[in-house]
Write an enzyme that holds these catalytic residues in place. Structure first.
Site, PDB file in Angstrom:
ATOM      1  N   LYS A  10      29.039 -68.595  24.714  1.00 43.23           N
ATOM      2  CA  LYS A  10      28.671 -68.204  23.341  1.00 43.23           C
ATOM      3  C   LYS A  10      27.167 -68.145  23.202  1.00 43.23           C
ATOM      4  O   LYS A  10      26.426 -68.833  23.913  1.00 43.23           O
ATOM      5  CB  LYS A  10      29.262 -69.160  22.295  1.00 43.23           C
ATOM      6  CG  LYS A  10      28.713 -70.600  22.294  1.00 43.23           C
ATOM      7  CD  LYS A  10      27.437 -70.799  21.515  1.00 43.23           C
ATOM      8  CE  LYS A  10      26.828 -72.176  21.778  1.00 43.23           C
ATOM      9  NZ  LYS A  10      25.392 -72.235  21.709  1.00 43.23           N
ATOM     10  N   PRO A  95      26.016 -70.554  33.276  1.00 40.36           N
ATOM     11  CA  PRO A  95      25.068 -71.571  33.717  1.00 40.36           C
ATOM     12  C   PRO A  95      25.219 -72.890  32.953  1.00 40.36           C
ATOM     13  O   PRO A  95      25.690 -72.905  31.817  1.00 40.36           O
ATOM     14  CB  PRO A  95      23.701 -70.946  33.431  1.00 40.36           C
ATOM     15  CG  PRO A  95      23.938 -69.528  33.124  1.00 40.36           C
ATOM     16  CD  PRO A  95      25.369 -69.341  32.781  1.00 40.36           C
ATOM     17  N   ALA A  97      23.954 -76.423  31.116  1.00 45.03           N
ATOM     18  CA  ALA A  97      22.865 -76.902  30.238  1.00 45.03           C
ATOM     19  C   ALA A  97      21.925 -75.760  29.851  1.00 45.03           C
ATOM     20  O   ALA A  97      20.706 -75.887  29.890  1.00 45.03           O
ATOM     21  CB  ALA A  97      22.079 -78.040  30.892  1.00 45.03           C
ATOM     22  N   ALA A  98      22.513 -74.625  29.487  1.00 46.76           N
ATOM     23  CA  ALA A  98      21.743 -73.402  29.272  1.00 46.76           C
ATOM     24  C   ALA A  98      21.695 -72.965  27.817  1.00 46.76           C
ATOM     25  O   ALA A  98      21.028 -71.991  27.479  1.00 46.76           O
ATOM     26  CB  ALA A  98      22.339 -72.278  30.112  1.00 46.76           C
ATOM     27  N   GLY A  99      22.446 -73.654  26.930  1.00 45.19           N
ATOM     28  CA  GLY A  99      22.528 -73.202  25.541  1.00 45.19           C
ATOM     29  C   GLY A  99      23.610 -72.157  25.360  1.00 45.19           C
ATOM     30  O   GLY A  99      23.649 -71.445  24.358  1.00 45.19           O
ATOM     31  N   LEU A 100      24.516 -72.046  26.351  1.00 46.42           N
ATOM     32  CA  LEU A 100      25.594 -71.049  26.308  1.00 46.42           C
ATOM     33  C   LEU A 100      26.975 -71.698  26.148  1.00 46.42           C
ATOM     34  O   LEU A 100      27.998 -71.021  26.217  1.00 46.42           O
ATOM     35  CB  LEU A 100      25.577 -70.214  27.598  1.00 46.42           C
ATOM     36  CG  LEU A 100      24.339 -69.332  27.796  1.00 46.42           C
ATOM     37  CD1 LEU A 100      24.295 -68.784  29.222  1.00 46.42           C
ATOM     38  CD2 LEU A 100      24.325 -68.183  26.795  1.00 46.42           C
ATOM     39  N   ALA A 101      26.997 -73.011  25.960  1.00 47.57           N
ATOM     40  CA  ALA A 101      28.243 -73.765  25.755  1.00 47.57           C
ATOM     41  C   ALA A 101      29.225 -73.612  26.913  1.00 47.57           C
ATOM     42  O   ALA A 101      30.436 -73.525  26.699  1.00 47.57           O
ATOM     43  CB  ALA A 101      28.898 -73.382  24.422  1.00 47.57           C
ATOM     44  N   GLY A 102      28.709 -73.593  28.129  1.00 47.04           N
ATOM     45  CA  GLY A 102      29.577 -73.471  29.305  1.00 47.04           C
ATOM     46  C   GLY A 102      30.510 -74.668  29.466  1.00 47.04           C
ATOM     47  O   GLY A 102      31.695 -74.495  29.773  1.00 47.04           O
ATOM     48  N   GLY A 103      30.005 -75.857  29.247  1.00 47.67           N
ATOM     49  CA  GLY A 103      30.851 -77.062  29.338  1.00 47.67           C
ATOM     50  C   GLY A 103      31.933 -77.034  28.272  1.00 47.67           C
ATOM     51  O   GLY A 103      33.090 -77.382  28.527  1.00 47.67           O
ATOM     52  N   ASP A 137      30.766 -77.588  19.885  1.00 53.06           N
ATOM     53  CA  ASP A 137      31.022 -76.170  20.174  1.00 53.06           C
ATOM     54  C   ASP A 137      32.433 -75.912  20.709  1.00 53.06           C
ATOM     55  O   ASP A 137      32.804 -74.761  20.930  1.00 53.06           O
ATOM     56  CB  ASP A 137      30.032 -75.662  21.244  1.00 53.06           C
ATOM     57  CG  ASP A 137      28.593 -75.684  20.767  1.00 53.06           C
ATOM     58  OD1 ASP A 137      28.371 -75.663  19.547  1.00 53.06           O
ATOM     59  OD2 ASP A 137      27.701 -75.724  21.627  1.00 53.06           O
TER      60      ASP A 137
END
Ligand code: C5P
Length: 295
Positions: A10, A95, A97-103, A137
């Site tokens: 996101k 990626p 810890a990228a600000g893309l809410a991957g976790g 998130d």
């Protein structure tokens, strides 16, 4: 039996950060927008919940109890009062810890796949409440699309988008810690009274009519100032995007990823090539929004 989910990254088209609440979280008003950069999560029956991670970011993803997909599957089993296990396989393209809410995407993938694997068919509202317990998130990551998020980000209202949008996602080497970025924002505005967070009606109207020029002027992230203070080199990334024709650029979530709005797919493709060649980011890819969650 194997169950598979494809879960998108996101970006935040607006991230308005209000005052700190008594629970330590900040009151937010945000527009979440899922983009076509996906992790894939699969689940098969096993005695215990474990995870195996592959893909370009595997070496930066924990595989112990702290892995968000593992925590999600365990939280779901607890909520359903089950002792079931699952082997989760996560192929990470988002990626870390990228600000893309991957976790958060992986957590949502684990909830969706284990719900089906274990035959739970949990109502959306219950699944969303398990998700909210895992991170701000995660409820959005269950739904994808585009939505206004309030509260900590967990209260969602879907919003219509008039056309497919084209973006370039420019990632950086190394992540930024979300709590550090929020703390820096608090320091930066310690002398100001922080107003209640808002998402403007103009932005929602620009999304609905897919008015790209209006949208470009309304994209905004309150965390950007803090992310740039912690990682000044992101200013070069944002400048490079502007110089190469982006309609607008901003830091995604708590960073360090920067995202750029492009007029169409061809412009996004060209911008991704130029940004990658500029040497101001680790990788640049053209994506579209809003992306669905696939199960
Ligand atoms: O909910 P999540 O685990 O993603 O939050 C990570 C951190 O981001 C929190 O520990 C907090 O420092 C910060 N945060 C916040 N207010 C929010 C969401 C996140 O302060 N609404």
């Amino acid at each position: 039996m194997q169950v598979i989910a494809r879960v998108p990254a996101k970006i935040n088209l607006v991230l308005s950060v209000g005052p700190v609440r008594s629970d330590g979280f900040h009151e937010l008003a945000t527009v979440f927008h899922a983009v076509s950069l996906y992790d894939e999560v699969s689940a098969v029956h096993a005695d215990a919940v474990t995870v195996h991670v592959t893909g370009p970011y595997a070496d930066r993803t924990p595989t112990d109890e702290s892995n968000l997909a593992v925590r999600a599957a365990r939280a779901l089993a607890r909520r359903a009062r089950l002792r079931s296990g699952a082997l989760l396989r996560v192929h990470k393209e988002i990626p870390v810890a990228a600000g893309l809410a991957g976790g958060s995407a992986d957590a949502a993938g684990a909830l969706l796949t284990c719900d089906r694997l274990w035959g739970l068919r949990m109502p959306e509202s219950r699944l969303s409440s398990v998700a909210a317990g895992l991170g701000s998130d995660v409820p959005f990551a269950l739904t994808g699309g585009t939505a206004v998020g309030t509260g900590r980000g967990e209260r969602l209202r879907p919003v219509p988008v008039g056309a497919e949008l084209h973006w370039v996602v420019a990632t950086a080497d190394g992540g930024l810690s979300t709590p550090d970025v929020y703390r820096r924002l608090d320091d930066l505005r310690s002398d100001r009274k922080v107003p209640a967070p808002t998402v403007s009606g103009e932005l929602l109207a620009a999304l609905q009519s897919a008015d790209l020029d209006a949208l470009a002027g309304l994209l905004h992230n309150d965390l950007q100032e803090a992310a740039l203070a912690l990682r000044p080199s992101l200013k070069d990334t944002l400048r490079a995007g502007e110089e190469h024709g982006a309609l607008a650029g901003l830091v995604s979530g708590s960073g360090p990823t920067c995202v750029f709005l492009a007029r169409d797919g061809a412009a996004a493709g060209a911008l991704a090539v130029d940004l990658a060649a500029s040497g101001t980011c680790a990788r640049a890819v053209a994506v579209t929004g809003h992306a669905p969650v696939g199960t």
